[in-house]
Design a protein around this motif. Sequence first.
Motif, PDB file in Angstrom:
ATOM      1  N   ILE A 198     -17.170  50.015 120.528  1.00 36.97           N
ATOM      2  CA  ILE A 198     -17.419  51.353 121.060  1.00 36.97           C
ATOM      3  C   ILE A 198     -18.859  51.721 120.744  1.00 36.97           C
ATOM      4  CG2 ILE A 198     -16.788  53.785 120.864  1.00 36.97           C
ATOM      5  CD1 ILE A 198     -13.989  52.843 120.087  1.00 36.97           C
ATOM      6  N   PRO A 199     -19.621  52.126 121.759  1.00 42.58           N
ATOM      7  CA  PRO A 199     -21.016  52.482 121.480  1.00 42.58           C
ATOM      8  C   PRO A 199     -21.098  53.733 120.613  1.00 42.58           C
ATOM      9  CG  PRO A 199     -20.476  52.869 123.782  1.00 42.58           C
ATOM     10  CD  PRO A 199     -19.277  52.260 123.147  1.00 42.58           C
ATOM     11  N   ARG A 200     -22.057  53.720 119.722  1.00 43.07           N
ATOM     12  CA  ARG A 200     -22.252  54.871 118.835  1.00 43.07           C
ATOM     13  C   ARG A 200     -22.923  55.998 119.597  1.00 43.07           C
ATOM     14  NH1 ARG A 200     -24.149  52.668 113.020  1.00 43.07           N
ATOM     15  NH2 ARG A 200     -22.199  53.373 112.155  1.00 43.07           N
ATOM     16  N   GLY A 201     -22.601  57.196 119.203  1.00 39.81           N
ATOM     17  CA  GLY A 201     -23.208  58.363 119.810  1.00 39.81           C
ATOM     18  C   GLY A 201     -24.635  58.563 119.334  1.00 39.81           C
ATOM     19  N   ARG A 202     -25.396  59.270 120.097  1.00 35.43           N
ATOM     20  CA  ARG A 202     -26.764  59.548 119.719  1.00 35.43           C
ATOM     21  C   ARG A 202     -26.808  60.525 118.555  1.00 35.43           C
ATOM     22  NH1 ARG A 202     -29.625  62.065 124.543  1.00 35.43           N
ATOM     23  NH2 ARG A 202     -30.086  63.550 122.943  1.00 35.43           N
ATOM     24  N   ASN A 203     -27.807  60.394 117.732  1.00 33.01           N
ATOM     25  CA  ASN A 203     -27.995  61.337 116.645  1.00 33.01           C
ATOM     26  C   ASN A 203     -28.712  62.558 117.225  1.00 33.01           C
ATOM     27  OD1 ASN A 203     -28.364  62.687 114.305  1.00 33.01           O
ATOM     28  ND2 ASN A 203     -29.532  61.080 113.272  1.00 33.01           N
ATOM     29  N   ARG A 204     -28.027  63.672 117.297  1.00 34.40           N
ATOM     30  CA  ARG A 204     -28.581  64.840 117.978  1.00 34.40           C
ATOM     31  C   ARG A 204     -29.293  65.806 117.049  1.00 34.40           C
ATOM     32  NH1 ARG A 204     -24.048  65.439 122.635  1.00 34.40           N
ATOM     33  NH2 ARG A 204     -24.119  63.246 123.081  1.00 34.40           N
ATOM     34  N   ARG A 205     -29.355  65.443 115.760  1.00 32.63           N
ATOM     35  CA  ARG A 205     -30.079  66.291 114.829  1.00 32.63           C
ATOM     36  C   ARG A 205     -31.572  66.161 115.055  1.00 32.63           C
ATOM     37  NH1 ARG A 205     -28.270  64.275 109.427  1.00 32.63           N
ATOM     38  NH2 ARG A 205     -26.759  63.002 110.475  1.00 32.63           N
ATOM     39  N   LYS A 206     -32.291  67.246 114.865  1.00 34.62           N
ATOM     40  CA  LYS A 206     -33.748  67.194 115.050  1.00 34.62           C
ATOM     41  C   LYS A 206     -34.468  67.498 113.784  1.00 34.62           C
ATOM     42  CE  LYS A 206     -33.696  68.299 119.862  1.00 34.62           C
ATOM     43  NZ  LYS A 206     -34.254  69.030 120.932  1.00 34.62           N
TER      44      LYS A 206
END
Length: 77
Positions: free
Chosen positions: A69-77
């Motif tokens: 399963i592909p990992r989700g993007r890290n959406r923290r900035k």
Amino acid sequence: MGFFSRRNDGTPSNAEMAELGREYAIAKRHGDRKTVTRINRQIGTSGMSDSDRTSFEQGRESYDSIPPIPRGRNRRK
């Protein structure tokens, strides 16, 4: 033909070795070095015949054929 369809080369002759191969593939994918070394030691101490080796490979390939399963993007900035 489904998305996760797999070719069925037959059932493994030794179900215990197939399960051990599947467990090995899971540990390899998740980076569990302790389990991988335990299984390698267990295989090394027991004399594996050709049918046991093919059963182990079939079990390992049955899990490896499932795409991760592909990992989700890290959406923290």
